[in-house]
Design a protein around this motif. Structure first.
Motif, PDB file in Angstrom:
ATOM      1  N   VAL A 616      46.245  35.615  27.967  1.00 29.81           N
ATOM      2  CA  VAL A 616      45.035  34.916  27.524  1.00 29.81           C
ATOM      3  C   VAL A 616      45.437  34.115  26.288  1.00 29.81           C
ATOM      4  O   VAL A 616      46.239  34.596  25.477  1.00 29.81           O
ATOM      5  N   ASP A 617      44.904  32.908  26.134  1.00 28.30           N
ATOM      6  CA  ASP A 617      45.356  32.103  24.996  1.00 28.30           C
ATOM      7  C   ASP A 617      44.657  32.524  23.700  1.00 28.30           C
ATOM      8  O   ASP A 617      43.817  33.427  23.693  1.00 28.30           O
ATOM      9  N   LEU A 618      44.999  31.837  22.635  1.00 28.19           N
ATOM     10  CA  LEU A 618      44.519  32.218  21.308  1.00 28.19           C
ATOM     11  C   LEU A 618      42.989  32.133  21.195  1.00 28.19           C
ATOM     12  O   LEU A 618      42.365  32.854  20.420  1.00 28.19           O
ATOM     13  N   ALA A 619      42.398  31.243  21.977  1.00 23.88           N
ATOM     14  CA  ALA A 619      40.950  31.077  21.928  1.00 23.88           C
ATOM     15  C   ALA A 619      40.225  32.081  22.826  1.00 23.88           C
ATOM     16  O   ALA A 619      39.010  32.211  22.765  1.00 23.88           O
ATOM     17  N   GLY A 620      40.987  32.766  23.682  1.00 27.21           N
ATOM     18  CA  GLY A 620      40.350  33.727  24.592  1.00 27.21           C
ATOM     19  C   GLY A 620      40.174  33.198  26.006  1.00 27.21           C
ATOM     20  O   GLY A 620      39.488  33.815  26.820  1.00 27.21           O
ATOM     21  N   PHE A 621      40.807  32.051  26.299  1.00 23.24           N
ATOM     22  CA  PHE A 621      40.725  31.504  27.663  1.00 23.24           C
ATOM     23  C   PHE A 621      41.906  32.027  28.486  1.00 23.24           C
ATOM     24  O   PHE A 621      43.068  31.859  28.087  1.00 23.24           O
ATOM     25  N   PRO A 622      41.620  32.641  29.621  1.00 21.61           N
ATOM     26  CA  PRO A 622      42.703  33.173  30.457  1.00 21.61           C
ATOM     27  C   PRO A 622      43.623  32.076  30.984  1.00 21.61           C
ATOM     28  O   PRO A 622      43.170  30.986  31.333  1.00 21.61           O
ATOM     29  N   LYS A 623      44.909  32.394  31.040  1.00 19.55           N
ATOM     30  CA  LYS A 623      45.854  31.535  31.763  1.00 19.55           C
ATOM     31  C   LYS A 623      45.815  31.982  33.229  1.00 19.55           C
ATOM     32  O   LYS A 623      45.236  33.031  33.543  1.00 19.55           O
ATOM     33  N   ASP A 624      46.446  31.231  34.113  1.00 16.58           N
ATOM     34  CA  ASP A 624      46.286  31.544  35.546  1.00 16.58           C
ATOM     35  C   ASP A 624      46.752  32.949  35.917  1.00 16.58           C
ATOM     36  O   ASP A 624      46.162  33.602  36.769  1.00 16.58           O
ATOM     37  N   VAL A 625      47.822  33.411  35.267  1.00 16.66           N
ATOM     38  CA  VAL A 625      48.405  34.689  35.690  1.00 16.66           C
ATOM     39  C   VAL A 625      47.437  35.865  35.465  1.00 16.66           C
ATOM     40  O   VAL A 625      47.577  36.930  36.066  1.00 16.66           O
ATOM     41  N   TYR A 626      46.433  35.637  34.637  1.00 18.89           N
ATOM     42  CA  TYR A 626      45.350  36.622  34.456  1.00 18.89           C
ATOM     43  C   TYR A 626      44.825  37.051  35.831  1.00 18.89           C
ATOM     44  O   TYR A 626      44.538  38.222  36.072  1.00 18.89           O
ATOM     45  N   TYR A 627      44.716  36.066  36.724  1.00 17.95           N
ATOM     46  CA  TYR A 627      44.090  36.354  38.032  1.00 17.95           C
ATOM     47  C   TYR A 627      45.057  37.053  38.987  1.00 17.95           C
ATOM     48  O   TYR A 627      44.633  37.697  39.923  1.00 17.95           O
ATOM     49  N   MET A 628      46.365  36.925  38.734  1.00 23.94           N
ATOM     50  CA  MET A 628      47.323  37.717  39.513  1.00 23.94           C
ATOM     51  C   MET A 628      47.059  39.189  39.228  1.00 23.94           C
ATOM     52  O   MET A 628      46.920  40.013  40.139  1.00 23.94           O
ATOM     53  N   TYR A 629      46.965  39.507  37.915  1.00 24.63           N
ATOM     54  CA  TYR A 629      46.702  40.902  37.559  1.00 24.63           C
ATOM     55  C   TYR A 629      45.327  41.334  38.065  1.00 24.63           C
ATOM     56  O   TYR A 629      45.154  42.434  38.567  1.00 24.63           O
ATOM     57  N   GLN A 630      44.356  40.453  37.927  1.00 17.63           N
ATOM     58  CA  GLN A 630      43.014  40.823  38.387  1.00 17.63           C
ATOM     59  C   GLN A 630      43.008  41.151  39.881  1.00 17.63           C
ATOM     60  O   GLN A 630      42.365  42.102  40.328  1.00 17.63           O
ATOM     61  N   SER A 631      43.809  40.385  40.647  1.00 18.16           N
ATOM     62  CA  SER A 631      43.850  40.634  42.093  1.00 18.16           C
ATOM     63  C   SER A 631      44.526  41.967  42.409  1.00 18.16           C
ATOM     64  O   SER A 631      44.274  42.589  43.429  1.00 18.16           O
ATOM     65  N   GLU A 632      45.399  42.395  41.506  1.00 16.97           N
ATOM     66  CA  GLU A 632      46.145  43.647  41.715  1.00 16.97           C
ATOM     67  C   GLU A 632      45.451  44.844  41.078  1.00 16.97           C
ATOM     68  O   GLU A 632      45.582  45.965  41.534  1.00 16.97           O
TER      69      GLU A 632
END
Ligand code: GAL
Length: 828
Positions: A616-632
């Motif tokens: 997640v970036d400094l402002a709190g916005f997820p980068k794409d890989v956030y959703y890889m983990y979310q899917s797992e």
């Protein structure tokens, strides 16, 4: 006129509530919470090295009034030449002075008053009414001074002065912040009272039917005569009284006494990461049938072990630790702690499926652990980033000999009741780890840890067996020619904790047949949120060591957000998770890092000032890989496709999809199928390489031919309007609470403009203020504290804080050529 604070009223009330409690004694919230009151407001601050000592503070010294917690470094300008270096985020330290005046009620003269600092970075020295109370070099541990002997009671004012010396730089590998950056409290008790961090609640045996509780309470008698008292511990589940034990004691004058009590809880409701159920122990000390002290301890009942074959077992169930490492800064808020800001970070991480936090590499703010208790995180509580050998010139290694014992003991006493704390880490990548000196220190730290808490395993976040050359590690493992890390080989640890080297994890059981495993730190993937190389394999690995000049990658120190860029010692996000996922004996991992943090940029060079490691970036916005983990890691149904869909006509673009609960994904470009993909083997994403054409990219996931989810990305037109979305549109009017407002730059149809980087100006009307702005851009040098900020890839964040008046806050965002937006936040 000097500003004055009265401690008096609240303390009188405290006694009254205490008496009510004596007669009713039904609810845990009846326990007066005025034993400990916040001491954060109305401080004066001066940043100046020219004050030599507190006696040179004169009438001409210019002071600014502020409330704590406070971090002065975050207010400064990024400076390429900052002595803090790139590691410190190119923000300066310095020497700061704080002071505050206050009055104390006359009736408190018969009591004990203490001041508690939860953390001051660093080298704090404190005086009350000219009396020197002491120094604390470590910036992350809490400390307390009894101040009653030096206080004036009644109308005469008291003055407290705090000197904070963070001038010798560098003293940290990451952004530390400077100042009284955690909460400050005043505690007033009877002379007979529960000592600081004076309770220790353990649950030696837990079954579904019954939990056995062991409560050890340190009672401190500061009277000049012995006292006969009664100590009662009452256990509550929410407001329901569960059980209670009472014991009569006689305690000598000026003495401490440990009272041991046993209790049983029938049908205990167990704490877990999924259902974080907590209990409260209320300790009451009574003298002549009158309650004179009350003290609350929150704890959890849970049973766990790290098993050689099955990994982490919590309440009889195997649980994989899906953790992230976190530094203590809060992005644009700097290191000044704010409970809501920490809670928001944890909420975002929970949303991705994270169930573990490593407090890298220091004791965290107490509020972080309280939130982890409540929200269900498995915490690795870490003590040190170095022991005797420095990592930076002026760091804690210089204070090691004098302070490490006390700092570690205080951390253990402070944190050992937390339900969320499961692992003690005695250090991170300690340079002494390869030598006999390191082994001796590890043994000393282990003995101290076990003296104060035997209920949790001890680890160290060690470097891999040989050196940082991962190819060599693999080779040596193949040849069975491994030179182990001295601490790992010493047998002193309960858990073998390695940072990185995921190639070695599958050899763990051969190498350490008797010690379970935890991946203390993994991955170090690098990404700029929302930035992509069109083709995802154009950058494979970070091309150079981070301490050398950056020669590869992309213009402007951007790093592509496909999961293919990593630190040389790390891996892609997918590579490490694939190994950890495969074997039960690998109890879990703590990824470097959950959020980006200030400092330690990679590339380690100007203009980069903050890290790229965050999911997640400094402002709190997820980068794409956030959703890889979310899917797992979650039960959510996920179908996430990226990148954006604004490219040059005819350009070849890779489209990736993270998905779950489906057996295939079909991608359509402007209505035409470009193919069906399915994950094979241990794949964690699918990909299409297609020629770009403006329009709509649509993905459909299916299971057994039935549609599970659809997801669309459209080509955006020119940026045309702003949109504001608040995480919470009603906040407390307590001068503390925050609303995090996302700014999206959209085209005229409402599609996110993925390359927009307009400067956005904010104005706020009403009872509050703007306390932070950030786009998450690691190369931005704009202040996090201003009223304007340049967006990164279509997004920006603004944080507003309430004051004590309830009402409304009206935030307006404007940018040249774009339609402005306004949002209203209610404060109550
Ligand atoms: C590790 C270290 C972390 C951080 C990380 C960056 O070796 O423990 O503090 O520096 O590398 O990849």
């Amino acid at each position: 006129m000097r500003k004055t604070n009265h401690l008096s009223g609240k303390i009188v009330l405290a006694i009254a509530v205490g008496i009510i409690f004596l007669s009713s004694c039904t609810k845990k919230d009846d326990v007066f919470n005025n034993r400990k009151i916040s001491f954060n407001t109305g401080w004066s601050f001066h940043l100046n090295d020219s004050i030599i000592d507190k006696d040179t503070i004169g009438t001409s010294t210019k002071w600014r009034t502020l409330n704590l917690p406070h971090d002065w470094s975050i207010e400064g300008k990024f400076d390429e030449k900052s002595p803090a270096g790139y590691g410190g985020g190119s923000l300066n330290g310095g020497l700061g002075w704080y002071k505050k005046t206050f009055k104390v009620a006359p009736e408190d003269s018969s009591k004990v008053t203490s001041i508690t600092f939860d953390g001051v970075y660093r080298n704090s020295e404190v005086w009350v009414n000219g009396h020197y109370l002491g120094k604390r070099p470590n910036g992350y541990i809490g400390f307390q001074y009894q101040i009653s002997p030096y206080l004036n009671y009644g109308e005469k004012e008291n003055e407290i002065i705090v000197k904070v010396d963070n001038s010798k730089q560098p003293n940290s590998r990451w952004y530390s912040g400077s100042g009284i950056f955690r909460n400050v409290w005043i505690e007033t008790t009877d002379k007979l009272h529960v000592a600081q961090w004076g309770t220790y609640v353990t649950t030696p045996k837990v079954t579904a039917e019954k939990a056995f509780l062991n409560v050890e309470t340190t009672i401190q008698n500061q009277n000049k005569e012995a006292k006969k008292a009664t100590v009662t511990t009452t256990i509550f589940k929410e407001d329901t009284k569960v059980t209670s034990v009472t014991q009569n004691i006689t305690i000598d004058a000026d003495a401490n006494q440990v009272v041991k009590q046993l209790a049983e809880v029938q049908n205990p409701i167990l704490w877990s990461d999924e259902k974080p159920e907590l209990y409260t122990a209320v300790t009451e000390i009574s003298l002549d049938d009158k309650i004179i002290d009350q003290y609350k301890t929150t704890f959890g009942i849970r049973d766990f072990k790290f098993d050689l074959n099955k990994g982490f077992i919590l309440n009889g169930k195997q649980v994989k630790i899906k953790g992230v490492c976190m530094h203590h800064d809060l992005g644009p808020l700097g290191s000044a702690i704010n409970t809501r800001a920490i809670e928001r970070q944890l909420e975002i991480l929970k949303g991705m499926g994270v169930n573990g936090i490593r407090t890298s590499h220091n004791p965290p703010a107490p509020e972080l652990l309280e939130l982890c208790d409540k929200m269900g995180f498995i915490v690795m509580d870490e003590a040190f980033d170095m022991w005797k050998t420095n990592k930076t010139k002026y760091d804690y290694a210089n204070d090691w000999d004098k302070w490490h014992k006390k700092d570690l003991i205080d951390q253990l006493l402070r944190d050992r009741n937390h339900a969320s704390v499961f692992i003690w880490s005695i250090g991170n990548e300690i340079p002494d780890q390869w030598s006999e000196t390191g082994v001796q220190i590890a043994k000393e730290l282990a003995a101290i840890t076990r003296q104060y808490d035997k209920t949790r395993p001890l680890t160290a976040a060690m470097n891999p067996p040989v050196n940082m050359n991962i190819d060599q590690v693999t080779l040596q493992f193949e040849k069975k020619n491994v030179q182990f890390n001295a601490i790992a080989a010493s047998g002193v640890l309960d858990l073998i904790g390695y940072n990185y080297a995921h190639q070695t994890y599958e050899h763990h059981q051969e190498n350490f047949p008797n010690t379970p495993f935890i991946a203390t730190e993994t991955t170090s993937g690098l990404q700029t949120r929302g930035y992509y190389d069109a083709v995802s394999d154009t950058v494979k690995k970070w091309p150079v060591r981070w301490d050398l000049k950056f020669t590869g990658g992309n213009p402007g120190n951007t790093v592509s957000a496909y999961d293919q860029v990593q630190a040389p010692w790390g891996s892609t996000h997918e590579a490490t998770w694939k190994v950890i996922k495969k074997h039960d004996y690998l109890s879990g991992m703590y990824i470097w890092t959950g959020f980006d943090y200030i400092g330690e940029p990679t590339p380690y060079e100007w203009p980069s000032v903050s890290s790229y490691f965050g999911i997640v970036d400094l402002a709190g916005f997820p980068k794409d890989v956030y959703y890889m983990y979310q899917s797992e890691w979650t039960d959510k149904t996920v179908l996430h496709i990226f990148p954006h869909w604004n490219w040059k006509a005819g350009q070849t673009v890779d489209v990736w999809a993270y998905y779950n609960k489906a057996d295939e994904v079909e991608l359509f470009l402007n209505g035409k199928s470009v193919g069906i993909r399915s994950k094979k083997g241990d794949d964690l994403h699918v990909m299409w390489r297609i020629p770009y054409q403006a329009g709509t990219l649509k993905a459909i996931s299916r299971k057994n031919g039935k549609v599970v989810l659809e997801s669309e990305i459209k080509t955006a037109g020119n940026p045309s309007q702003l949109k504001l979305t608040a995480d919470r549109s009603t906040i407390k009017a307590d001068a503390n609470d925050l609303s995090f407002i996302t700014v999206d730059i959209l085209d005229d149809k409402g599609i996110l403009a993925p390359n927009a980087n307009n400067e956005i100006n904010f104005s706020l009307k009403g009872n509050g203020k703007i306390v932070g702005v950030s786009s998450g851009d690691p190369v931005s040098h704009e202040s996090y504290k201003g009223n304007k900020h340049t967006a990164l890839n279509g997004k920006c964040l603004v944080i507003v804080q309430s004051d004590t008046k309830s009402g409304r806050l009206e935030l307006t965002a404007k940018a040249n050529g774009l339609k402005q937006a306004t949002i209203v936040i209610t404060t109550e």
